[in-house]
Design an enzyme around this catalytic site. Structure first.
Site, PDB file in Angstrom:
ATOM      1  N   ASN A  69       0.841  -1.193   0.000  1.00  0.00           N
ATOM      2  CA  ASN A  69       0.000   0.000   0.000  1.00  0.00           C
ATOM      3  C   ASN A  69       0.871   1.235   0.000  1.00  0.00           C
ATOM      4  O   ASN A  69       1.992   1.221   0.501  1.00  0.00           O
ATOM      5  CB  ASN A  69      -0.962   0.003   1.202  1.00  0.00           C
ATOM      6  CG  ASN A  69      -0.332   0.610   2.445  1.00  0.00           C
ATOM      7  OD1 ASN A  69      -0.295   1.832   2.610  1.00  0.00           O
ATOM      8  ND2 ASN A  69       0.208  -0.230   3.316  1.00  0.00           N
ATOM      9  N   SER A  70       0.337   2.302  -0.595  1.00  0.00           N
ATOM     10  CA  SER A  70       1.016   3.596  -0.513  1.00  0.00           C
ATOM     11  C   SER A  70      -0.034   4.660  -0.214  1.00  0.00           C
ATOM     12  O   SER A  70      -0.184   5.620  -0.957  1.00  0.00           O
ATOM     13  CB  SER A  70       1.757   3.895  -1.814  1.00  0.00           C
ATOM     14  OG  SER A  70       0.856   3.842  -2.903  1.00  0.00           O
ATOM     15  N   LEU A  73      -0.414   7.953   4.680  1.00  0.00           N
ATOM     16  CA  LEU A  73      -0.901   8.538   5.936  1.00  0.00           C
ATOM     17  C   LEU A  73      -2.058   9.509   5.762  1.00  0.00           C
ATOM     18  O   LEU A  73      -2.103  10.542   6.423  1.00  0.00           O
ATOM     19  CB  LEU A  73       0.243   9.254   6.685  1.00  0.00           C
ATOM     20  CG  LEU A  73       1.174   8.355   7.485  1.00  0.00           C
ATOM     21  CD1 LEU A  73       2.291   9.192   8.122  1.00  0.00           C
ATOM     22  CD2 LEU A  73       0.409   7.612   8.588  1.00  0.00           C
ATOM     23  N   ASN A  99      -2.108   5.927  17.293  1.00  0.00           N
ATOM     24  CA  ASN A  99      -0.913   5.842  16.464  1.00  0.00           C
ATOM     25  C   ASN A  99      -0.530   7.246  15.993  1.00  0.00           C
ATOM     26  O   ASN A  99      -1.334   7.955  15.389  1.00  0.00           O
ATOM     27  CB  ASN A  99      -1.190   4.907  15.276  1.00  0.00           C
ATOM     28  CG  ASN A  99       0.051   4.639  14.455  1.00  0.00           C
ATOM     29  OD1 ASN A  99       0.441   5.447  13.615  1.00  0.00           O
ATOM     30  ND2 ASN A  99       0.684   3.503  14.680  1.00  0.00           N
ATOM     31  N   ASN A 128       4.694   5.886  15.581  1.00  0.00           N
ATOM     32  CA  ASN A 128       5.017   5.292  14.288  1.00  0.00           C
ATOM     33  C   ASN A 128       6.290   5.937  13.749  1.00  0.00           C
ATOM     34  O   ASN A 128       6.248   6.997  13.144  1.00  0.00           O
ATOM     35  CB  ASN A 128       3.804   5.526  13.372  1.00  0.00           C
ATOM     36  CG  ASN A 128       4.029   5.068  11.958  1.00  0.00           C
ATOM     37  OD1 ASN A 128       5.070   4.507  11.618  1.00  0.00           O
ATOM     38  ND2 ASN A 128       3.047   5.307  11.113  1.00  0.00           N
ATOM     39  N   CYS A 131       6.598   4.710   8.932  1.00  0.00           N
ATOM     40  CA  CYS A 131       5.778   4.687   7.724  1.00  0.00           C
ATOM     41  C   CYS A 131       6.653   4.887   6.494  1.00  0.00           C
ATOM     42  O   CYS A 131       7.368   5.880   6.390  1.00  0.00           O
ATOM     43  CB  CYS A 131       4.684   5.753   7.739  1.00  0.00           C
ATOM     44  SG  CYS A 131       3.689   5.669   6.236  1.00  0.00           S
TER      45      CYS A 131
HETATM   46  C1  LIG Z   1      -3.444  -0.124   4.195  1.00  0.00           C
HETATM   47  C2  LIG Z   1      -2.479  -0.064   5.344  1.00  0.00           C
HETATM   48  C3  LIG Z   1      -2.324   1.134   6.064  1.00  0.00           C
HETATM   49  C4  LIG Z   1      -1.431   1.209   7.136  1.00  0.00           C
HETATM   50  N1  LIG Z   1      -1.323   2.376   7.849  1.00  0.00           N
HETATM   51  C5  LIG Z   1      -0.511   2.429   8.939  1.00  0.00           C
HETATM   52  C6  LIG Z   1      -0.461   3.605   9.762  1.00  0.00           C
HETATM   53  O1  LIG Z   1      -1.170   4.590   9.530  1.00  0.00           O
HETATM   54  N2  LIG Z   1       0.385   3.600  10.838  1.00  0.00           N
HETATM   55  C7  LIG Z   1       1.151   2.504  11.146  1.00  0.00           C
HETATM   56  O2  LIG Z   1       1.890   2.531  12.145  1.00  0.00           O
HETATM   57  N3  LIG Z   1       1.106   1.375  10.404  1.00  0.00           N
HETATM   58  C8  LIG Z   1       0.295   1.314   9.312  1.00  0.00           C
HETATM   59  N4  LIG Z   1       0.233   0.152   8.566  1.00  0.00           N
HETATM   60  C9  LIG Z   1       1.075  -1.000   8.944  1.00  0.00           C
HETATM   61  C10 LIG Z   1       0.283  -2.020   9.773  1.00  0.00           C
HETATM   62  O3  LIG Z   1      -0.170  -1.443  10.983  1.00  0.00           O
HETATM   63  C11 LIG Z   1       1.168  -3.244  10.082  1.00  0.00           C
HETATM   64  O4  LIG Z   1       2.287  -2.835  10.831  1.00  0.00           O
HETATM   65  C12 LIG Z   1       1.659  -3.938   8.819  1.00  0.00           C
HETATM   66  O5  LIG Z   1       0.661  -3.937   7.834  1.00  0.00           O
HETATM   67  C13 LIG Z   1       2.102  -5.376   9.062  1.00  0.00           C
HETATM   68  O6  LIG Z   1       1.071  -6.178   9.604  1.00  0.00           O
HETATM   69  P1  LIG Z   1       0.085  -7.097   8.718  1.00  0.00           P
HETATM   70  O7  LIG Z   1       0.960  -7.961   7.856  1.00  0.00           O
HETATM   71  O8  LIG Z   1      -0.718  -7.868   9.719  1.00  0.00           O
HETATM   72  O9  LIG Z   1      -0.722  -6.163   7.916  1.00  0.00           O
HETATM   73  C14 LIG Z   1      -0.662   0.067   7.489  1.00  0.00           C
HETATM   74  C15 LIG Z   1      -0.817  -1.132   6.773  1.00  0.00           C
HETATM   75  C16 LIG Z   1      -1.714  -1.217   5.719  1.00  0.00           C
HETATM   76  C17 LIG Z   1      -1.863  -2.525   4.977  1.00  0.00           C
END
Ligand SMILES: Cc1cc2nc3c(=O)[nH]c(=O)nc-3n(C[C@H](O)[C@H](O)[C@H](O)COP(=O)(O)O)c2cc1C
Ligand SMILES: Cc1cc2nc3c(=O)[nH]c(=O)nc-3n(C[C@H](O)[C@H](O)[C@H](O)COP(=O)(O)OP(=O)(O)OC[C@H]3O[C@@H](n4cnc5c(N)ncnc54)[C@H](O)[C@@H]3O)c2cc1C
Ligand code: FES
Lengths: 304, 259
Positions: A69-70, A73, A99, A128, A131
């Site tokens: 994903n991109s 934030l 967060n 965080n 990111c």
């Molecule tokens: C669509 C999406 C948005 C995310 N946004 C954030 C975020 O705003 N802040 C953050 O600390 N991590 C963010 N993450 C990371 C997740 O919290 C997590 O650390 C990461 O996806 C790995 O876990 P998973 O494999 O269970 O998804 C995001 C992940 C995804 C897929």
């Protein structure tokens, strides 16, 4: 015996399972699928001082074992969150984890001092430093040991709330960065955020994501996350919270054996919104069958 | 919220599969909740051989038998795996999702469809028909072999003039006698250039126009923010805003969308 309660430092959770930031927004949508009070906690979408629109163009690319994903934030900013979502999160019956993201040490300091004014409504701040989707800050701060020390010490002075530091896996020596965060006053380390990746469309020969790169999440990253949790848990005295690729109760147990006190689920909820319900039921079955407390598994890894 | 009101992820069985042309299939799945709740313009997210689900507009429902229909054009791995399911196979499905067409406040409709937009527009037409609301369906296709979901009363165009009007949807629209459509709105689902052109045509003719956007999605339920559309936000003092296609959309007023 046979309970799934865990503790992260002094914070008691009724389950090890926490919804990961950015994959549950502020809880509004998922609460129409299940009762979120079965969870250990919910980590809000990453917040910044000012609202952010996020990146333009395509923000998701699928892979065999996960997705990139991109989003960049996208969030309403901390003031709108305080006004519109913080009280709502407090009605969910689960721990409220906020967060916090930023571009500079000043951003983080500003956010933490503002959120500390609402400390009675917040159970932990998840910082965080990881990111990968914003140009400056976040991940760049999180990859430099000295900057991690500096930003964590600065925040530590401003709040008594638990400070969970969420680190990026996109570094060569995760242990030394986690250790620096601990020494600067962190209460827990969250591992891992997404791995920096790229997916190319072979027809157009261009990256699928208009940001070119994005954060890789889902089952494909779990071995990296497990390794980092095991490495860090072996050198830290503060708790580690595992995250990355959780899809089953066995994954939760694997993270706990590696050293995690609690475990987050992110992409799993995007694929199956009620997956955390299934995992919770399976964990309860597991502790009953084995007649153990789940928390007793933490750090029981025996290395070769 | 009581348990029965909660949204669910359903297991649905493929009841019937029909091939409409070379690359387009029409599938019916049994899921009484979705059949009952869905309104035109809403979509379902269906599991496939790949990691993420795939979004499809609801093409029709059969409430009595608990069925919903989708039309699937095969373009890649996910759509091919869904099209190669056998009757009796099960899928995971979320739905109905998003905001459909809001028909309130209008007395007649011009429904314009291109590409896979013919499927949601079919549902809109059935829905309006059941309520006895005046409407006309306009379809645009590349050529004769592409024609699906057509009925004799529809106004039809093909790019190469095989059948129907030689040209595009706007050429069809120009043939309509607008004085026959009282308090009318245009609903358009199709490729971006078509929705843009139809929106411009509607604006020129002082008609309100709604378009249905497609974005790459992950969750489909509003929790990941990957699917945003760019909307005009001058009223809020900004140049634009990013709004979730799966949650606030996929249907938006044409004039709000920045194409
Ligand atoms: C669509 C999406 C948005 C995310 N946004 C954030 C975020 O705003 N802040 C953050 O600390 N991590 C963010 N993450 C990371 C997740 O919290 C997590 O650390 C990461 O996806 C790995 O876990 P998973 O494999 O269970 O998804 C995001 C992940 C995804 C897929
Ligand atoms: C609200 C909505 C309604 C839709 N309704 C229909 C319909 O009724 N009938 C139909 O045939 N198709 C419909 N689509 C498009 C359909 O979802 C895509 O064709 C499908 O996701 C492609 O998957 P794939 O694996 O075959 O293609 P690939 O190109 O291999 O897919 C790669 C990735 O891109 C995504 N993707 C590719 N094309 C699209 C697209 N046009 N829209 C969204 N995501 C895309 C896929 O989901 C996948 O994540 C709709 C899309 C949306 C967003
Ligand atoms: S697809 Fe996740 S928010 Fe729309």
């Amino acid at each position: 015996m046979s309970s799934i309660n865990v503790k992260v430092g002094d914070l008691a959770l009724n389950s090890p399972l926490i919804l990961a930031s950015g994959t549950c927004n502020f809880g509004h949508e998922l609460s129409s699928y299940y009762d979120l009070s079965i969870l250990g906690g919910l980590s809000s979408k990453g917040l910044t001082l000012l609202p952010r629109l996020g990146n333009e163009g395509c923000r998701v690319a699928e892979t065999e074992c996960g997705m990139l994903n991109s989003v960049g934030l996208q969030n309403p900013g901390v003031e709108s969150f305080i006004k519109n979502d913080l009280d709502y999160m407090n009605t969910l019956g689960t721990k409220v984890i906020i967060n916090v993201a930023g571009h500079s040490i000043e951003d983080y300091v500003g956010m933490v001092s503002r959120l500390d004014q609402f400390s009675s409504k917040i159970d932990a701040l998840e910082i965080n430093l990881s990111c990968p989707n914003v140009r400056a800050g976040c991940m760049s701060i999180g990859s430099e040991r000295d900057q991690v020390s500096e930003v964590v010490s600065a925040m530590r002075k401003l709040t008594k709330l638990p400070l969970w530091i969420k680190l990026t896996p996109n570094v060569t020596d995760i242990k030394s960065i986690a250790y620096a965060a601990q020494e600067a006053g962190a209460d827990a380390i969250v591992l891992i955020n997404t791995l920096l990746g790229m997916v190319i469309d072979i027809k157009t020969r261009r990256p699928v994501l208009h940001n070119n790169t994005g954060g890789y999440s889902g089952p494909g990253i779990k071995p990296v996350a497990i390794r980092m949790v095991a490495e860090c848990a072996s050198v830290l005295s503060i708790p580690v919270i595992g995250c990355g690729g959780v899809m089953t109760y066995e994954d939760v147990i694997e993270f706990m054996i590696a050293g995690a006190s609690a475990v987050q689920i992110g992409t799993g909820s995007l694929v199956h919104p009620t997956l955390p319900v299934k995992i919770t039921e399976d964990l309860i079955d597991y502790v009953k069958k084995n007649d153990i407390d789940l928390s007793s598994l933490t750090g029981t890894l025996r290395m070769w | 919220m009581t348990v029965s009101e909660l949204n669910k992820e359903y297991r649905a069985v493929l009841v019937e599969k029909k091939q409409l042309n070379e690359d387009t299939f029409y599938l019916s799945f049994r899921c009484p909740d979705i059949a009952q709740k869905a309104i035109p313009g809403q979509f379902v997210n269906i599991s496939c051989s790949n990691f993420l689900k795939r979004p499809f507009g609801v093409a029709s429902t059969d409430v009595a038998n608990g069925l919903f229909y989708v039309g699937v054009k095969t373009i890649g791995k996910g759509t091919n795996s869904i099209a190669s399911l056998n009757e009796g196979d099960m899928v995971d499905v979320l739905g109905p999702l998003g905001n459909g067409f809001n028909f309130e406040g209008f007395d007649s409709f011009i429904l314009v469809a291109g590409g896979t937009g013919v499927f949601p527009i079919n549902f809109a037409s059935e829905y309006l028909q059941a309520k006895n609301v005046k409407h006309t369906v306009v379809q645009g296709f590349r050529c004769k072999s592409q024609i699906v979901m057509n009925r004799p009363e529809y106004v039809l165009s093909t790019d190469n003039g095989d059948v129907g009007i030689h040209g595009n949807c706007c050429d069809c629209l120009d043939t309509l006698d607008l004085s026959l459509y009282k308090n009318c709105a245009v609903c358009c689902v199709g490729p971006l250039p078509m929705m843009k052109a139809v929106g411009a045509w509607a604006t020129k003719n002082n008609l309100k126009c709604f378009v249905s956007m497609e974005q790459r999605m992950a969750c489909g339920i509003g929790i990941c923010l990957v699917c945003v559309c760019k909307l005009n936000a001058e009223a809020e003092g900004q140049e634009f805003k990013h709004v979730r296609c799966c949650k606030e959309g996929p249907v938006f007023p044409y004039e709000e969308v920045i194409f």
